[in-house]
Motif scaffolding. Structure first.
Motif, mmCIF file in Angstrom:
data_model
loop_
_atom_site.group_PDB
_atom_site.id
_atom_site.type_symbol
_atom_site.label_atom_id
_atom_site.label_comp_id
_atom_site.label_asym_id
_atom_site.label_seq_id
_atom_site.Cartn_x
_atom_site.Cartn_y
_atom_site.Cartn_z
ATOM 1 N N TYR A 13 1.034 -1.091 0.054
ATOM 2 C CA TYR A 13 -0.193 -0.553 0.096
ATOM 3 C C TYR A 13 0.524 0.977 -0.178
ATOM 4 O O TYR A 13 1.836 1.123 0.617
ATOM 5 N N GLU A 14 0.262 2.550 -0.762
ATOM 6 C CA GLU A 14 1.349 2.939 -1.106
ATOM 7 C C GLU A 14 0.487 4.813 -0.347
ATOM 8 O O GLU A 14 -0.656 4.764 -1.149
ATOM 9 N N GLY A 15 0.583 4.966 0.741
ATOM 10 C CA GLY A 15 -0.574 6.075 1.401
ATOM 11 C C GLY A 15 -0.253 6.128 2.638
ATOM 12 O O GLY A 15 0.199 5.375 3.727
ATOM 13 N N LYS A 16 -1.607 7.190 2.738
ATOM 14 C CA LYS A 16 -1.652 7.561 4.495
ATOM 15 C C LYS A 16 -2.318 6.107 5.100
ATOM 16 O O LYS A 16 -3.040 6.048 4.755
ATOM 17 N N VAL A 17 -1.498 5.927 6.704
ATOM 18 C CA VAL A 17 -2.473 5.337 7.584
ATOM 19 C C VAL A 17 -2.786 5.429 9.503
ATOM 20 O O VAL A 17 -1.890 6.182 9.747
ATOM 21 N N ALA A 37 -4.987 -8.490 15.338
ATOM 22 C CA ALA A 37 -3.546 -8.691 15.795
ATOM 23 C C ALA A 37 -2.843 -8.496 15.097
ATOM 24 O O ALA A 37 -1.582 -8.267 16.388
ATOM 25 N N VAL A 38 -2.578 -8.213 14.181
ATOM 26 C CA VAL A 38 -0.784 -8.034 13.896
ATOM 27 C C VAL A 38 -1.516 -7.177 12.351
ATOM 28 O O VAL A 38 -2.327 -7.624 11.273
ATOM 29 N N VAL A 39 -0.576 -6.119 11.961
ATOM 30 C CA VAL A 39 -0.779 -5.000 11.050
ATOM 31 C C VAL A 39 1.075 -5.185 10.534
ATOM 32 O O VAL A 39 1.194 -4.845 10.884
ATOM 33 N N LEU A 40 0.440 -5.984 9.189
ATOM 34 C CA LEU A 40 1.387 -5.867 8.235
ATOM 35 C C LEU A 40 2.292 -4.348 7.550
ATOM 36 O O LEU A 40 0.864 -3.975 6.955
ATOM 37 N N VAL A 41 2.575 -3.940 7.613
ATOM 38 C CA VAL A 41 2.794 -2.376 6.963
ATOM 39 C C VAL A 41 3.941 -2.151 6.182
ATOM 40 O O VAL A 41 5.539 -3.094 6.336
ATOM 41 N N GLY A 42 4.475 -1.144 4.615
ATOM 42 C CA GLY A 42 5.555 -2.112 4.254
ATOM 43 C C GLY A 42 6.262 -0.369 3.884
ATOM 44 O O GLY A 42 5.566 0.801 4.498
ATOM 45 N N PRO A 43 7.233 0.109 3.426
ATOM 46 C CA PRO A 43 8.158 1.277 3.798
ATOM 47 C C PRO A 43 7.156 1.999 2.512
ATOM 48 O O PRO A 43 7.786 3.644 2.881
ATOM 49 N N HIS A 44 6.397 2.251 1.827
ATOM 50 C CA HIS A 44 5.650 3.492 1.477
ATOM 51 C C HIS A 44 4.182 3.661 2.196
ATOM 52 O O HIS A 44 3.303 4.128 1.444
ATOM 53 N N CYS A 45 4.058 3.253 3.004
ATOM 54 C CA CYS A 45 3.221 3.403 4.316
ATOM 55 C C CYS A 45 3.207 4.444 5.289
ATOM 56 O O CYS A 45 4.734 4.601 5.788
ATOM 57 N N LEU A 46 2.393 5.408 4.614
ATOM 58 C CA LEU A 46 3.072 7.213 5.568
ATOM 59 C C LEU A 46 1.768 6.585 7.053
ATOM 60 O O LEU A 46 0.230 7.283 6.966
ATOM 61 N N LEU A 47 2.664 6.713 8.219
ATOM 62 C CA LEU A 47 1.830 6.118 9.565
ATOM 63 C C LEU A 47 1.566 7.687 10.491
ATOM 64 O O LEU A 47 2.588 7.625 10.945
ATOM 65 N N HIS A 48 0.476 7.488 10.475
ATOM 66 C CA HIS A 48 0.336 8.988 11.426
ATOM 67 C C HIS A 48 0.202 8.430 12.457
ATOM 68 O O HIS A 48 -0.554 6.600 12.878
#
Length: 296
Positions: A13-17, A37-48
């Motif tokens: 995913y690419e964008g804001k979370v 339970a688990v969230v997998l995030v990638g290098p293009h996720c913008l985590l607030h």
């Protein structure tokens, strides 16, 4: 599945979370935090910043993945277990005989689970593998675990030359790597919830391994992941989103005849192991994967 522990895969995913009002927000989609339970995030996720606050409040593990979707770090809430100091002192001081006994039980359960995986998938050599579990002794000095693996892998994937090579992306290895990552995330979460230190293993003690105990705990649950990976490998030519959803379902699948899922079995076993570390009982009861014909 109502009430299931969900895994959200955002590695592509690419964008804001962000998170708020009891939900995880991913673009226009929302997911109830109570279900996660688990969230997998990638290098293009913008985590607030809100996602870290809400993940901690709802006991959600965030697994940070690289461009290959391989987990490289995990964000977890601090343990609120009331016995965390006592349990970690017991981890450090647990006697060698008790460690060896626990590892024997873990290896026996893993091998029996492998035999059951072969049986539910109508693969050969189930009896041969099951008999090997009887040969495991304290600490597994004869490395029966490796002998069982050689018979198991070639039979499960019906490929005489199949070799389990983590990270190789050859044959079914990428499917196994992904499914193990999901199960490992649950194990990390369970270890912290139990008030244990993931670095202090029962058997794994590599100097550079921050999750030695997790690598101990995951072993009896690998056969459940193997079955899911084998099914997906036979159904999908590549790791499509649908394929990943099937692989991620591993922790919601039935693990044993007592009705527990893989996810709930991980939690139960980790708590039992923590009690054993504190000196409760002479042996630790390790769950064995049983599966069902629906898995075959």
């Amino acid at each position: 599945m109502p009430g299931a522990w969900r895994i959200v895969d955002l590695t592509g995913y690419e964008g804001k979370v962000s998170a708020g009002k009891g939900s995880l927000y991913v673009g226009d989609a929302t997911v109830p935090l109570a279900d996660l339970a688990v969230v997998l995030v990638g290098p293009h996720c913008l985590l607030h910043e809100s996602i870290f606050d809400r993940a901690a409040a709802f006991d959600i593990a965030i697994m940070h993945c690289d461009w290959r979707a391989v987990p490289i770090a995990t964000t977890l809430t601090w343990s609120n277990n009331s016995r965390v100091a006592t349990r970690q002192r017991c981890q450090i001081t647990m006697s060698i005989p008790r460690q060896k006994n626990a590892w024997m039980r873990i290896v026996q359960a893993k091998i029996r689970g492998q035999a059951n995986a072969l049986a539910v998938c109508d693969r050969p050599h189930a009896s041969e593998v099951r008999d090997l579990a009887k040969l495991v002794r304290s600490g597994d000095p004869s490395n029966v675990e490796a002998r069982a693996a050689r018979a198991y892998w070639s039979a499960l994937f019906d490929q005489p030359r199949f070799r389990r090579k983590p990270g190789s992306r050859v044959d079914a290895n990428s499917y196994l790597d992904y499914t193990y990552a999901i199960v490992r995330g649950f194990c990390v979460r369970a270890v912290v919830a139990a008030g244990l230190n993931p670095t202090l293993g029962v058997w794994h003690h590599q100097r550079s391994n921050n999750f030695s105990l997790v690598d101990d705990i995951i072993e009896p649950f690998r056969p459940a992941a193997d079955v899911v990976a084998m099914q997906a490998y036979g159904s999908y030519d590549s790791m499509t989103p649908d394929c990943k959803r099937q692989l991620a379902s591993v922790c919601d699948r039935k693990f044993a005849s007592d009705g527990r899922t893989t996810g709930s079995s991980i939690t139960h076993f980790t708590q039992s192991l923590a009690n054993y570390m504190e000196g409760e009982g002479t042996t630790v009861q390790v769950p064995v994967f049983e599966g069902s014909r629906e898995d075959g």
